[in-house]
Motif scaffolding. Structure first.
Motif, PDB file in Angstrom:
ATOM      1  N   ASP A 192      31.600 -10.799  -5.612  1.00  0.00           N
ATOM      2  CA  ASP A 192      30.793 -11.927  -6.078  1.00  0.00           C
ATOM      3  C   ASP A 192      31.671 -13.028  -6.666  1.00  0.00           C
ATOM      4  O   ASP A 192      31.389 -14.219  -6.498  1.00  0.00           O
ATOM      5  N   ALA A 193      32.747 -12.641  -7.351  1.00  0.00           N
ATOM      6  CA  ALA A 193      33.660 -13.643  -7.904  1.00  0.00           C
ATOM      7  C   ALA A 193      34.353 -14.412  -6.789  1.00  0.00           C
ATOM      8  O   ALA A 193      34.526 -15.639  -6.876  1.00  0.00           O
ATOM      9  N   ILE A 194      34.764 -13.714  -5.731  1.00  0.00           N
ATOM     10  CA  ILE A 194      35.411 -14.383  -4.596  1.00  0.00           C
ATOM     11  C   ILE A 194      34.438 -15.338  -3.929  1.00  0.00           C
ATOM     12  O   ILE A 194      34.787 -16.465  -3.561  1.00  0.00           O
ATOM     13  N   ARG A 195      33.190 -14.920  -3.771  1.00  0.00           N
ATOM     14  CA  ARG A 195      32.177 -15.808  -3.192  1.00  0.00           C
ATOM     15  C   ARG A 195      32.011 -17.065  -4.035  1.00  0.00           C
ATOM     16  O   ARG A 195      31.992 -18.193  -3.523  1.00  0.00           O
ATOM     17  N   ALA A 196      31.895 -16.882  -5.362  1.00  0.00           N
ATOM     18  CA  ALA A 196      31.663 -18.016  -6.237  1.00  0.00           C
ATOM     19  C   ALA A 196      32.871 -18.937  -6.303  1.00  0.00           C
ATOM     20  O   ALA A 196      32.736 -20.161  -6.286  1.00  0.00           O
ATOM     21  N   ASN A 197      34.072 -18.365  -6.367  1.00  0.00           N
ATOM     22  CA  ASN A 197      35.273 -19.181  -6.489  1.00  0.00           C
ATOM     23  C   ASN A 197      35.567 -19.994  -5.233  1.00  0.00           C
ATOM     24  O   ASN A 197      36.131 -21.081  -5.311  1.00  0.00           O
ATOM     25  N   THR A 198      35.218 -19.441  -4.075  1.00  0.00           N
ATOM     26  CA  THR A 198      35.504 -20.148  -2.816  1.00  0.00           C
ATOM     27  C   THR A 198      34.318 -20.986  -2.340  1.00  0.00           C
ATOM     28  O   THR A 198      34.498 -21.882  -1.511  1.00  0.00           O
ATOM     29  N   GLY A 199      33.107 -20.670  -2.816  1.00  0.00           N
ATOM     30  CA  GLY A 199      31.924 -21.367  -2.332  1.00  0.00           C
ATOM     31  C   GLY A 199      31.501 -20.939  -0.945  1.00  0.00           C
ATOM     32  O   GLY A 199      30.719 -21.626  -0.286  1.00  0.00           O
ATOM     33  N   ILE A 200      32.025 -19.806  -0.475  1.00  0.00           N
ATOM     34  CA  ILE A 200      31.685 -19.294   0.856  1.00  0.00           C
ATOM     35  C   ILE A 200      30.790 -18.074   0.718  1.00  0.00           C
ATOM     36  O   ILE A 200      31.085 -17.146  -0.039  1.00  0.00           O
ATOM     37  N   ASP A 201      29.693 -18.085   1.436  1.00  0.00           N
ATOM     38  CA  ASP A 201      28.754 -16.965   1.428  1.00  0.00           C
ATOM     39  C   ASP A 201      29.274 -15.899   2.399  1.00  0.00           C
ATOM     40  O   ASP A 201      29.069 -15.981   3.601  1.00  0.00           O
ATOM     41  N   VAL A 202      29.970 -14.911   1.862  1.00  0.00           N
ATOM     42  CA  VAL A 202      30.552 -13.850   2.675  1.00  0.00           C
ATOM     43  C   VAL A 202      29.564 -12.689   2.762  1.00  0.00           C
ATOM     44  O   VAL A 202      29.125 -12.154   1.739  1.00  0.00           O
ATOM     45  N   GLN A 203      29.208 -12.323   3.978  1.00  0.00           N
ATOM     46  CA  GLN A 203      28.323 -11.190   4.210  1.00  0.00           C
ATOM     47  C   GLN A 203      29.068 -10.128   5.029  1.00  0.00           C
ATOM     48  O   GLN A 203      30.055 -10.423   5.695  1.00  0.00           O
ATOM     49  N   PHE A 204      28.575  -8.897   4.967  1.00  0.00           N
ATOM     50  CA  PHE A 204      29.242  -7.799   5.660  1.00  0.00           C
ATOM     51  C   PHE A 204      28.278  -7.059   6.581  1.00  0.00           C
ATOM     52  O   PHE A 204      27.094  -6.902   6.274  1.00  0.00           O
ATOM     53  N   LYS A 205      28.837  -6.632   7.704  1.00  0.00           N
ATOM     54  CA  LYS A 205      28.178  -5.658   8.583  1.00  0.00           C
ATOM     55  C   LYS A 205      29.105  -4.455   8.607  1.00  0.00           C
ATOM     56  O   LYS A 205      30.058  -4.410   9.392  1.00  0.00           O
ATOM     57  N   ALA A 206      28.860  -3.509   7.715  1.00  0.00           N
ATOM     58  CA  ALA A 206      29.786  -2.398   7.524  1.00  0.00           C
ATOM     59  C   ALA A 206      29.181  -1.102   8.050  1.00  0.00           C
ATOM     60  O   ALA A 206      27.980  -0.878   7.968  1.00  0.00           O
ATOM     61  N   TYR A 207      30.051  -0.263   8.584  1.00  0.00           N
ATOM     62  CA  TYR A 207      29.652   1.028   9.133  1.00  0.00           C
ATOM     63  C   TYR A 207      30.663   2.070   8.674  1.00  0.00           C
ATOM     64  O   TYR A 207      31.807   1.755   8.352  1.00  0.00           O
ATOM     65  N   SER A 208      30.250   3.311   8.679  1.00  0.00           N
ATOM     66  CA  SER A 208      31.164   4.378   8.278  1.00  0.00           C
ATOM     67  C   SER A 208      31.594   5.189   9.491  1.00  0.00           C
ATOM     68  O   SER A 208      30.855   5.327  10.462  1.00  0.00           O
ATOM     69  N   GLY A 209      32.834   5.713   9.410  1.00  0.00           N
ATOM     70  CA  GLY A 209      33.325   6.643  10.416  1.00  0.00           C
ATOM     71  C   GLY A 209      33.294   6.093  11.826  1.00  0.00           C
ATOM     72  O   GLY A 209      33.567   4.913  12.094  1.00  0.00           O
ATOM     73  N   ASP A 210      32.929   6.972  12.753  1.00  0.00           N
ATOM     74  CA  ASP A 210      32.905   6.609  14.167  1.00  0.00           C
ATOM     75  C   ASP A 210      31.844   5.563  14.479  1.00  0.00           C
ATOM     76  O   ASP A 210      31.929   4.875  15.508  1.00  0.00           O
ATOM     77  N   ALA A 211      30.851   5.439  13.601  1.00  0.00           N
ATOM     78  CA  ALA A 211      29.792   4.453  13.831  1.00  0.00           C
ATOM     79  C   ALA A 211      30.366   3.040  13.898  1.00  0.00           C
ATOM     80  O   ALA A 211      29.843   2.185  14.624  1.00  0.00           O
ATOM     81  N   TYR A 212      31.440   2.792  13.134  1.00  0.00           N
ATOM     82  CA  TYR A 212      32.038   1.459  13.178  1.00  0.00           C
ATOM     83  C   TYR A 212      32.656   1.177  14.541  1.00  0.00           C
ATOM     84  O   TYR A 212      32.419   0.114  15.138  1.00  0.00           O
ATOM     85  N   ASN A 213      33.447   2.103  15.038  1.00  0.00           N
ATOM     86  CA  ASN A 213      34.064   1.898  16.349  1.00  0.00           C
ATOM     87  C   ASN A 213      33.018   1.712  17.433  1.00  0.00           C
ATOM     88  O   ASN A 213      33.169   0.870  18.324  1.00  0.00           O
ATOM     89  N   ASP A 214      31.930   2.492  17.359  1.00  0.00           N
ATOM     90  CA  ASP A 214      30.868   2.364  18.353  1.00  0.00           C
ATOM     91  C   ASP A 214      30.219   0.984  18.284  1.00  0.00           C
ATOM     92  O   ASP A 214      29.997   0.326  19.317  1.00  0.00           O
ATOM     93  N   ALA A 215      29.901   0.540  17.059  1.00  0.00           N
ATOM     94  CA  ALA A 215      29.243  -0.764  16.899  1.00  0.00           C
ATOM     95  C   ALA A 215      30.171  -1.897  17.321  1.00  0.00           C
ATOM     96  O   ALA A 215      29.741  -2.866  17.969  1.00  0.00           O
ATOM     97  N   LEU A 216      31.453  -1.786  16.951  1.00  0.00           N
ATOM     98  CA  LEU A 216      32.404  -2.835  17.314  1.00  0.00           C
ATOM     99  C   LEU A 216      32.594  -2.907  18.817  1.00  0.00           C
ATOM    100  O   LEU A 216      32.577  -4.003  19.407  1.00  0.00           O
ATOM    101  N   ASN A 217      32.758  -1.759  19.459  1.00  0.00           N
ATOM    102  CA  ASN A 217      32.943  -1.745  20.910  1.00  0.00           C
ATOM    103  C   ASN A 217      31.735  -2.338  21.621  1.00  0.00           C
ATOM    104  O   ASN A 217      31.878  -3.057  22.621  1.00  0.00           O
ATOM    105  N   THR A 218      30.550  -2.041  21.110  1.00  0.00           N
ATOM    106  CA  THR A 218      29.330  -2.601  21.698  1.00  0.00           C
ATOM    107  C   THR A 218      29.311  -4.122  21.570  1.00  0.00           C
ATOM    108  O   THR A 218      28.990  -4.846  22.513  1.00  0.00           O
ATOM    109  N   ALA A 219      29.668  -4.604  20.379  1.00  0.00           N
ATOM    110  CA  ALA A 219      29.659  -6.051  20.145  1.00  0.00           C
ATOM    111  C   ALA A 219      30.695  -6.752  21.018  1.00  0.00           C
ATOM    112  O   ALA A 219      30.428  -7.808  21.610  1.00  0.00           O
ATOM    113  N   LEU A 220      31.883  -6.172  21.122  1.00  0.00           N
ATOM    114  CA  LEU A 220      32.933  -6.805  21.925  1.00  0.00           C
ATOM    115  C   LEU A 220      32.590  -6.776  23.409  1.00  0.00           C
ATOM    116  O   LEU A 220      32.894  -7.714  24.143  1.00  0.00           O
ATOM    117  N   ALA A 221      31.956  -5.688  23.842  1.00  0.00           N
ATOM    118  CA  ALA A 221      31.591  -5.578  25.257  1.00  0.00           C
ATOM    119  C   ALA A 221      30.505  -6.572  25.628  1.00  0.00           C
ATOM    120  O   ALA A 221      30.518  -7.163  26.715  1.00  0.00           O
TER     121      ALA A 221
END
Length: 657
Positions: A192-221
């Motif tokens: 939250d401090a980084i968001r406020a100091n930079t004025g950029i609304d940073v959001q995340f799409k985070a996944y755990s374990g193998d789910a991240y690789n699967d989601a990333l590969n799908t998005a890139l494909a």
């Protein structure tokens, strides 16, 4: 719903857990209890589909009722918290956590939200929250601040935006989800401090374990669901750039957009070289790195010093012969003192690659996929004129150790949970691991085996005079990658400049909010009680839970000393300093051309499969070492020399030849 989940809801977890521990207590000699009790916990944890708050409440209440029993105290902590780096680095031991809530769409302006969160933290710290070590709650609240005014940081003007720029970062947050948090919907004061100091609304799409690789590969494909930024260590950046997926950042990295990063590249030109693709493009930036990493964390051999003393060994092992003699003594001398000379495993191997470090005493490079560099010449250890006979000698020695019962019988099988039970249960005498594991083992075993002392060993010298530990370069292959879907590339790079290359930014990204997680005293970082006396079992885990490890960062000495250094004794630091003269850096991470990538992917899959299969056949005795020459010839027929030629070209580019 299975029986275990039913018992969670009716509060029977504590009773079931108690009965299992009581059975062990009454039926098992004391020195074997710890490992067996832990296996009960692992079994029950794996049987549960999730650990919800009611489960935690039941077990915490049970812990309070039975806190006079140190064994139950320790193992409930293990169950509830997945306490150490072991659980984050060995994905097979996973405590599944609370199911993530779907992220709610924000209905308020981001800057207002960030300010509100930090103001709330300030008010709480001034209204009854525990004071941190070395500072009053009032001082802490004054440190939790947001700098929203216009200012200059080394040529970078803040704020970067006014809340009208939003970027989405796709990444893994596995170590967080194992402990019940997520970048998607949890609150982190430093973010939250980084968001406020930079004025950029940073959001995340985070996944755990193998789910991240699967989601990333799908998005890139698909190419249509791309985030603005993603983090990856194995993406084929040259191909993704050719396909129009990732942006070329070369023309954006300059004194106007990234002044602090430019100074960083002037200081570390080898990093700039490593991220520059053939043709000059830059398709990803370092995620996290530190030039001080090897001073505090190295992949080494470790052993039970107390066991060595119990069998009459007073000098630390310095050679392969010393190691052989020590392991024989561990096998025969009943070093754990329980009267049973057959329950010790001299060298424990939780994973198939745990004996690799001994190959370094034979001039090999196991952590570089067996590609060694000798006088600027790249060679493959098993086939090269320089190392092939050394490789055969190494396999011969390991075959001898295995036949004589000095190595874990499951040496070729990943069995992290079983191996850790042996280690914590006073049955293992040595292993290869990161230095941070030794203080963890010592702390976990202290209650039941008070004289336990795991220590780092110097790299052993082999029969040909070779001696080394192989370490990562200061920069690894993980990259922070901006996609072509990003409509705010300049602002995103300025954000990177802030968190990676300015002191204010990287302190927030790596240590959290000053006054909350750390203070500065006489120019040195001092961690607060909140971090030192944490519930997660290690300083690094506690820091991760506060910062989310969400942003790229240059890990400066202050972080390394306060986080990793705080977990090492002075003697361990001295051993690492002494061993540093033998450190060898792994093969550099060089971006491949498309042709190089195609050839390596075509050849190396089959080569690595065959090499690994024969490696363990030789050691286990399933294949005679008389057939070693045939093994070498088969590797050559599979095209290893072509791969070596590619690796040579990459290395030549790296050194500017």
């Amino acid at each position: 719903m299975n029986q275990w989940k039913k018992e969670v809801s009716c509060g029977a977890v504590g009773k079931r857990y108690t009965k299992a521990i009581e059975d062990i207590r009454t039926e098992t000699p004391r020195k074997k209890r710890n490992g067996q009790a832990r296996m009960v916990i692992l079994k029950n944890a794996k049987n549960s589909l999730f650990l919800n708050s009611k489960t935690a409440d039941v077990l915490k209440a049970h812990k309070r009722e039975r806190k006079s029993e140190s064994l139950i105290e320790k193992n409930i902590d293990l169950f509830l918290l997945s306490q150490s780096a072991i659980f984050s680095k060995q994905p097979r031991i996973v405590f599944t956590t609370i199911r993530r809530k779907k992220m709610k769409k924000r209905t308020r302006k981001f800057v207002a939200g960030a300010l509100s969160a930090l103001m709330a933290a300030t008010l709480l710290s001034g209204c009854g929250a525990p004071a941190t070590s070395g500072t009053s709650s009032q001082a802490a609240s004054q440190s939790v601040s947001v700098n929203t005014g216009t200012r200059d940081l080394g040529g970078l003007t803040l704020p970067i935006a006014n809340g009208d720029v939003s970027i989405t970062i796709m990444r893994s947050d596995g170590s967080l989800t194992e402990r019940g948090k997520s970048l998607n919907d949890s609150t982190f004061a430093s973010i939250d401090a980084i968001r406020a100091n930079t004025g950029i609304d940073v959001q995340f799409k985070a996944y755990s374990g193998d789910a991240y690789n699967d989601a990333l590969n799908t998005a890139l494909a698909s190419g249509s669901e791309l985030p603005d930024v993603f983090v990856s260590g194995n993406a084929d950046l040259t191909k993704l750039a050719k396909d129009g997926i990732v942006a070329n950042l070369k023309d954006y990295i300059n004194e106007e957009n990234t002044p602090n990063l430019m100074r960083f590249f002037e200081k570390y030109p080898e990093v700039y070289g490593a991220i520059t693709a053939p043709g000059g493009g830059i398709y990803g930036l370092p995620n996290r790195m530190s030039p001080y990493d090897a001073e505090y964390s190295a992949l080494v051999l470790g052993y039970r010093k107390d066991w060595a003393e119990n069998v009459g060994i007073t000098e630390a092992p310095q050679t392969i012969e010393d190691w052989y003699n020590m392991l024989v003594a561990f096998r025969d001398g009943d070093p754990n003192g329980n009267g049973d000379t057959e329950d010790e495993i001299p060298f424990v191997c939780s994973h198939y690659n745990k004996i690799y470090n001994f190959s370094l005493a034979y001039g090999m490079s196991p952590w570089s996929n067996w590609f060694s560099v000798i006088d600027d010449k790249v060679c493959y250890d098993f086939t090269s004129e320089e190392n092939s006979e050394k490789a055969k000698a190494y396999l011969t020695e390991m075959n001898k150790w295995y036949k004589e019962g000095l190595l874990d019988p499951d040496i070729n099988i990943d069995h992290g949970d079983k191996a850790e039970a042996m280690l914590l249960g006073n049955q293992g005498g040595a292993e290869a691991n990161w230095t941070s594991y030794w203080p963890y083992y010592n702390s976990q075993m202290a209650a039941d085996f008070g004289d336990v002392e795991w220590v780092t060993a110097m790299p052993p010298e082999g029969p040909f005079g070779d001696r080394a530990y192989e370490n990562y370069p200061p920069y690894n292959n993980e990259r922070w990658i901006i996609t072509t879907a990003n409509e705010h590339i300049v602002e995103t790079l300025k954000l990177y400049d802030y968190v990676f290359a300015t002191e204010e930014g990287y302190m927030l990204a790596t240590l959290g909010v000053e006054g909350d997680t750390y203070t500065i005293e006489n120019g040195e970082v001092k961690l607060t009680d909140k971090i030192i006396n944490n519930e997660y079992g290690s300083i690094s885990a506690a820091i991760a839970m506060e910062t989310g490890e969400a942003f790229p960062a240059m890990l400066e000495r202050g972080y390394m000393e306060s986080v990793l250094g705080s977990e090492l004794s002075d003697s361990e630091k001295q051993t690492l300093a002494d061993a540093s003269q033998y450190y060898r850096t792994m093969f550099p991470n060089v971006i491949a051309t498309q042709e190089e990538s195609d050839l390596i992917s075509t050849k190396m899959t089959d080569i690595q499969t065959y090499q690994q299969e024969m490696f363990y056949k030789f050691i286990l005795g399933d294949e005679s070492l008389d057939n070693y020459d045939a093994f070498v010839e088969q590797l050559k027929s599979m095209g290893i020399d072509e791969v070596v030629a590619v690796k040579q070209a990459q290395y030549d580019r790296f050194i500017g030849k």
